[in-house]
Write an enzyme that holds these catalytic residues in place. Structure first.
Site, PDB file in Angstrom:
ATOM      1  N   TYR A 144       0.869  -1.185   0.000  1.00  0.00           N
ATOM      2  CA  TYR A 144       0.000   0.000   0.000  1.00  0.00           C
ATOM      3  C   TYR A 144       0.900   1.228   0.000  1.00  0.00           C
ATOM      4  CZ  TYR A 144      -3.502   3.433   1.450  1.00  0.00           C
ATOM      5  OH  TYR A 144      -4.331   4.527   1.506  1.00  0.00           O
ATOM      6  N   ASP A 237       9.375   2.774   0.046  1.00  0.00           N
ATOM      7  CA  ASP A 237       8.289   3.435   0.780  1.00  0.00           C
ATOM      8  C   ASP A 237       8.491   3.086   2.255  1.00  0.00           C
ATOM      9  OD1 ASP A 237       6.030   4.234   2.060  1.00  0.00           O
ATOM     10  OD2 ASP A 237       4.639   3.524   0.519  1.00  0.00           O
ATOM     11  N   LYS A 265       4.262   9.107   8.726  1.00  0.00           N
ATOM     12  CA  LYS A 265       3.976   8.569  10.067  1.00  0.00           C
ATOM     13  C   LYS A 265       4.938   9.093  11.147  1.00  0.00           C
ATOM     14  CE  LYS A 265       1.249   4.948   8.130  1.00  0.00           C
ATOM     15  NZ  LYS A 265       0.005   4.389   8.465  1.00  0.00           N
TER      16      LYS A 265
END
Ligand code: PMP
Length: 429
Positions: A144, A237, A265
């Protein structure tokens, strides 16, 4: 029969559903019968609007490494607020942050800030296309990278992919190829076959969005080698793994230097900020220097940047203690969970690394999307609800990752293992 009085969460959910699709501002937050609505949070726990306390292993889907409402971050933000919260002009803090990121992840020679991981991956892919002059990108099934069009696709393994959401143009999806994580042979073949049209490979170096799945020894190394040989930009990522599995992320842990990296994050210590960065010659293709356009009114806003600086400076100072301690606690929790699985005689696997963990209800070892999908999601749902009854909150999906923080104490871990133990006994009955 007396009707049960609705909880405040239930009441709010009913109202929310009328006003917000599904009652939530991000679909993963919805679960049955209704999501808990939160009043406040501190360290390893949150408190609901019904004044119930839960031990939290969601940690805002991995945004918090030091637990909720960490004082150092809060103070930095408050100090910044007193001087205004957006200028639309550059600040010294942005230069400090880019320098600190480069110091912690040396492959990020230059960095651009964005407001979310979605934006950062979207722009990193556009930049890779602009830099190479090639169109297609390759991702891994189950990975994702945010909610933008080119990345929400279903597998075709080397052939054209199809959209994974309504509303995405088939033409956009056609430019995204999909491979299988940990499948060196298939991945190498797809990259070789499409090298002339492949701009980038984007990968979560440890998969985090189908539960945690580790790269098998040699997989990331082979990905680095083949992308370099074929002039394809390798994008790590690290929205989840950055500052989590090591201070310098997965690239430090596995000693691999990607061409570009995406952070999010933990980068913001809970405030909205993300970043993409990498080799100077690639990054200098961005406007205003180059022809690849990328922009954002809130990009680099002082509040998020102050939170990010405070978070990274604190982690840098404490790294020698924080990362070994998280690795130890993670190991203790995963070993404890595996022992409980064994004595329950359930078919289940415990995966994870550092402060990431998950239980998969399957007898297959989970190494890729196909094996993750063999898990019994119905059983996971029962597990989730049973833990909720014990006041332990994990993300409500088999295909998410649970996160430890530095604020989880030995007593918290003990309590969690007891709750998991009685849950597994109940599930195996
Ligand atoms: N990449 C990865 C690996 C992620 O886990 C996420 C979010 N879960 C994103 C990108 C997107 O980040 P955001 O939700 O901040 O847009």
């Amino acid at each position: 029969m007396a009707t049960k009085l609705a909880s405040r969460s239930e009441h709010l959910y009913r109202r929310a559903r009328e006003l917000i699709p599904g009652g939530v501002n991000s679909p993963v937050r919805n679960y049955k019968p209704y999501p808990l609505f939160i009043d406040s949070a501190k360290d390893s726990r949150f408190r609901t609007v019904d004044a119930e306390e839960f031990l939290d292993y969601c940690m805002a889907y991995g945004a918090l490494l030091d637990g909720h409402a960490q004082a150092e971050v809060g103070e930095a933000v408050q100090k910044t607020l007193a001087r205004g919260w957006i200028y639309g002009q550059p600040t010294e803090m942005e230069v400090e942050l880019a320098s600190l990121i480069k110091n912690l992840a040396p492959s990020m020679e230059m960095t651009r800030l964005t407001n979310s991981g979605t934006e950062a991956t979207m722009h990193s892919l556009r930049l890779a296309r602009g830099f190479t002059g090639k169109q297609k990108i390759l991702k891994f099934e189950g990975g994702y990278h945010g909610a933008h069009d080119s990345i929400l696709v279903k597998a075709g393994f080397g052939a054209s992919s199809i959209p994974n959401s309504e509303g995405i143009s088939k033409d956009v999806a056609k430019d995204t190829l999909v491979s299988r994580f940990n499948d060196e042979e298939l991945t190498t073949k797809i990259i070789e076959d499409h090298a002339h049209e492949l701009a980038a490979v984007i990968v979560e170096p440890v998969m985090g969005n189908m539960g945690p799945i580790l790269p098998e020894p040699g997989f990331l190394e082979s990905l680095r080698k083949i992308t370099e040989e074929e002039h394809v930009v390798l994008i790590f990522d690290e929205v989840i793994t950055g500052f989590r599995i090591a201070l310098g992320g997965a690239q430090e842990y596995f000693r691999i230097r990607p061409d570009m990296t995406v952070l999010g994050k933990i980068l913001g210590g809970g405030f909205p900020i993300a970043a993409f960065g990498g080799r100077r010659e690639i990054m200098e293709k961005l406007a205003p220097l180059g022809g690849v356009y990328q922009a954002g009114t809130y990009s680099g806003n002082p509040v998020s940047v102050a939170a990010s600086l405070a978070t990274l400076q604190s982690l840098k100072r404490r790294a020698g203690q924080v990362f070994p301690a998280l690795a130890r606690t993670g190991e203790q929790l995963r070993r404890g969970m595996s022992d409980l699985v064994e004595s329950s005689r359930l078919n289940a696997q415990v995966n994870g690394i550092a402060s990431m963990f998950q239980i998969f209800f399957t007898d297959h070892s989970v190494t890729d999307y196909d094996s993750a999908k063999t898990s019994d999601a119905g059983k996971f749902d029962k597990y989730f609800h049973a833990l909720l009854t014990s006041r332990v909150f994990v993300p409500p999906s088999q295909f998410e990752t649970c996160f430890l923080s530095t604020s989880h104490t030995d007593d918290d871990i003990q309590l969690t293992l007891e709750a998991i133990g009685s849950t597994l006994t109940h599930l195996s009955a």
